[in-house]
Design a protein around this motif. Sequence first.
Motif, PDB file in Angstrom:
ATOM      1  N   GLY A 154      -1.180 -14.778  10.783  1.00  0.00           N
ATOM      2  CA  GLY A 154      -1.416 -15.496  12.025  1.00  0.00           C
ATOM      3  C   GLY A 154      -2.857 -15.472  12.479  1.00  0.00           C
ATOM      4  O   GLY A 154      -3.237 -16.241  13.360  1.00  0.00           O
ATOM      5  N   ALA A 155      -3.681 -14.589  11.890  1.00  0.00           N
ATOM      6  CA  ALA A 155      -5.091 -14.550  12.252  1.00  0.00           C
ATOM      7  C   ALA A 155      -5.824 -15.703  11.584  1.00  0.00           C
ATOM      8  O   ALA A 155      -5.291 -16.372  10.691  1.00  0.00           O
ATOM      9  CB  ALA A 155      -5.709 -13.217  11.837  1.00  0.00           C
ATOM     10  N   ARG A 156      -7.072 -15.901  11.998  1.00  0.00           N
ATOM     11  CA  ARG A 156      -7.807 -17.053  11.500  1.00  0.00           C
ATOM     12  C   ARG A 156      -7.986 -17.003   9.982  1.00  0.00           C
ATOM     13  O   ARG A 156      -7.858 -17.857   9.313  1.00  0.00           O
ATOM     14  CB  ARG A 156      -9.191 -17.113  12.166  1.00  0.00           C
ATOM     15  N   GLY A 157      -8.303 -15.920   9.412  1.00  0.00           N
ATOM     16  CA  GLY A 157      -8.474 -15.838   7.966  1.00  0.00           C
ATOM     17  C   GLY A 157      -7.171 -15.745   7.203  1.00  0.00           C
ATOM     18  O   GLY A 157      -7.142 -15.954   5.990  1.00  0.00           O
ATOM     19  N   GLY A 158      -6.081 -15.434   7.917  1.00  0.00           N
ATOM     20  CA  GLY A 158      -4.807 -15.276   7.251  1.00  0.00           C
ATOM     21  C   GLY A 158      -4.779 -14.024   6.395  1.00  0.00           C
ATOM     22  O   GLY A 158      -5.575 -13.107   6.556  1.00  0.00           O
ATOM     23  N   VAL A 159      -3.851 -13.996   5.471  1.00  0.00           N
ATOM     24  CA  VAL A 159      -3.686 -12.878   4.553  1.00  0.00           C
ATOM     25  C   VAL A 159      -4.186 -13.306   3.179  1.00  0.00           C
ATOM     26  O   VAL A 159      -3.854 -14.391   2.707  1.00  0.00           O
ATOM     27  CB  VAL A 159      -2.217 -12.432   4.478  1.00  0.00           C
ATOM     28  N   ARG A 160      -4.983 -12.464   2.559  1.00  0.00           N
ATOM     29  CA  ARG A 160      -5.550 -12.794   1.252  1.00  0.00           C
ATOM     30  C   ARG A 160      -5.418 -11.607   0.309  1.00  0.00           C
ATOM     31  O   ARG A 160      -5.739 -10.475   0.672  1.00  0.00           O
ATOM     32  CB  ARG A 160      -7.021 -13.176   1.415  1.00  0.00           C
ATOM     33  N   ASP A 161      -4.926 -11.880  -0.890  1.00  0.00           N
ATOM     34  CA  ASP A 161      -4.845 -10.836  -1.903  1.00  0.00           C
ATOM     35  C   ASP A 161      -6.203 -10.626  -2.558  1.00  0.00           C
ATOM     36  O   ASP A 161      -6.993 -11.568  -2.697  1.00  0.00           O
ATOM     37  CB  ASP A 161      -3.824 -11.207  -2.975  1.00  0.00           C
ATOM     38  N   HIS A 162      -6.458  -9.392  -2.965  1.00  0.00           N
ATOM     39  CA  HIS A 162      -7.685  -9.037  -3.687  1.00  0.00           C
ATOM     40  C   HIS A 162      -7.311  -8.268  -4.939  1.00  0.00           C
ATOM     41  O   HIS A 162      -6.375  -7.458  -4.934  1.00  0.00           O
ATOM     42  CB  HIS A 162      -8.604  -8.175  -2.820  1.00  0.00           C
ATOM     43  N   LEU A 163      -8.041  -8.527  -6.015  1.00  0.00           N
ATOM     44  CA  LEU A 163      -7.916  -7.757  -7.245  1.00  0.00           C
ATOM     45  C   LEU A 163      -9.198  -6.960  -7.413  1.00  0.00           C
ATOM     46  O   LEU A 163     -10.287  -7.534  -7.452  1.00  0.00           O
ATOM     47  CB  LEU A 163      -7.700  -8.684  -8.441  1.00  0.00           C
ATOM     48  N   VAL A 164      -9.056  -5.641  -7.488  1.00  0.00           N
ATOM     49  CA  VAL A 164     -10.216  -4.752  -7.548  1.00  0.00           C
ATOM     50  C   VAL A 164     -10.190  -3.974  -8.859  1.00  0.00           C
ATOM     51  O   VAL A 164      -9.179  -3.344  -9.187  1.00  0.00           O
ATOM     52  CB  VAL A 164     -10.239  -3.765  -6.363  1.00  0.00           C
ATOM     53  N   GLU A 179      -3.637   5.477   2.612  1.00  0.00           N
ATOM     54  CA  GLU A 179      -2.819   4.623   3.467  1.00  0.00           C
ATOM     55  C   GLU A 179      -3.239   3.167   3.268  1.00  0.00           C
ATOM     56  O   GLU A 179      -4.421   2.871   3.080  1.00  0.00           O
ATOM     57  CB  GLU A 179      -2.993   5.010   4.932  1.00  0.00           C
ATOM     58  N   ARG A 180      -2.253   2.281   3.326  1.00  0.00           N
ATOM     59  CA  ARG A 180      -2.547   0.891   2.999  1.00  0.00           C
ATOM     60  C   ARG A 180      -3.657   0.271   3.851  1.00  0.00           C
ATOM     61  O   ARG A 180      -4.517  -0.439   3.327  1.00  0.00           O
ATOM     62  CB  ARG A 180      -1.258   0.062   3.120  1.00  0.00           C
ATOM     63  N   PRO A 181      -3.712   0.517   5.167  1.00  0.00           N
ATOM     64  CA  PRO A 181      -4.813  -0.075   5.939  1.00  0.00           C
ATOM     65  C   PRO A 181      -6.195   0.385   5.470  1.00  0.00           C
ATOM     66  O   PRO A 181      -7.176  -0.347   5.613  1.00  0.00           O
ATOM     67  CB  PRO A 181      -4.528   0.387   7.374  1.00  0.00           C
ATOM     68  N   ALA A 182      -6.276   1.591   4.906  1.00  0.00           N
ATOM     69  CA  ALA A 182      -7.571   2.121   4.472  1.00  0.00           C
ATOM     70  C   ALA A 182      -8.051   1.482   3.181  1.00  0.00           C
ATOM     71  O   ALA A 182      -9.233   1.594   2.831  1.00  0.00           O
ATOM     72  CB  ALA A 182      -7.486   3.632   4.301  1.00  0.00           C
ATOM     73  N   LEU A 183      -7.166   0.786   2.468  1.00  0.00           N
ATOM     74  CA  LEU A 183      -7.549   0.202   1.187  1.00  0.00           C
ATOM     75  C   LEU A 183      -8.560  -0.929   1.338  1.00  0.00           C
ATOM     76  O   LEU A 183      -9.228  -1.300   0.375  1.00  0.00           O
ATOM     77  CB  LEU A 183      -6.303  -0.315   0.457  1.00  0.00           C
ATOM     78  N   VAL A 184      -8.676  -1.480   2.531  1.00  0.00           N
ATOM     79  CA  VAL A 184      -9.648  -2.545   2.756  1.00  0.00           C
ATOM     80  C   VAL A 184     -11.061  -2.070   2.448  1.00  0.00           C
ATOM     81  O   VAL A 184     -11.941  -2.868   2.115  1.00  0.00           O
ATOM     82  CB  VAL A 184      -9.539  -3.077   4.200  1.00  0.00           C
TER      83      VAL A 184
END
Length: 233
Positions: A154-164, A179-184
Motif C-alpha cells: 500500500g505504500a508508494r514503492g509497494g513491495v519489491r523482492d531483492h536477490l542478494v 529478524e526479517r525487518p533487519a534484512l533490509v
Amino acid sequence: MDGTDADPARNDTARDDTARDDTGDTGRTAGTAAGADADGVFAVRDRTGWRGVWRALALAILFLASVGFASGGVVRGLGFGSAVFVVLGAAGVVLFGWGLLVALGELTARRPVLEFDAAGVRRPARWPLPKRAARTLPWDDVAAMAAIRRGVTGARGGVRDHLVFLPTPELAELARTAERPALVALTLRDVPATAAAEPWAFSVEPGWDASLAEVVKQARRRRRIPVIDRRTK
C-alpha cells in the motif's frame, strides 16, 4: 558447497531451486533461454516499457522548457530578471539534457542488469559508463544467495523482492538468523556491518525478462549455492 543449508534446523529457509520452483513467482513463466547465449552467459534485462518511454518524454519536455527559459532571458535583454531566466534555463538544459541522454541511451542500449558466466556474478555498468566498468563477484566468493522482501503493502514503492549474493559466511548467517525487518540492511550501503552485500543486491523489477526462480536456477547451474528465502519468514 553442496547447495544445501548445513543446519537441518533451518531447512525452512534454504531452498533447492534445481528441483522445484519455490520462489513463488507464478505470474511469469521461467524462460529457459530468456538470457542464455552460446557462450554460457545468462543475462537478465529489464524490458523496455511505458515507464521508460514516459520518463524520456517528460525529460524531453523539461529540456525544451529550459531552452525556452534561456532563450526568453536572452530576448528580454539585460537585467536582473533576464539573467535569472538565463541561469535557470542553462542549468535546466544541462540537467535535463543529460537526463534525456541517459534515458534514451538506456532505452536503446538495452544493457543487462545482471549476468552470470563461468567466472561469477556480474553487475554490468549502466549506460553511458563503459562496459569495462562492470563488477564481477567470483563464484568462489559467493557464500549464499538470499531472497528478501522490501517495502510495505500500500505504500508508494509497494513491495519489491531483492536477490542478494552474500560474499561472506557471516553475511549468510545473518541472512538466516536476523529478524526479517533487519534484512533490509543487506540492500543498504551505509550500514557498515552489511555494506559488502549491497553491491550484489539486485531489485527484482517487474520488467525483468526472467523470473526470480529462473535467475536462481541459472545461478545454481554454475555453482551449487545455498539459497536462503526470507521473503515471508
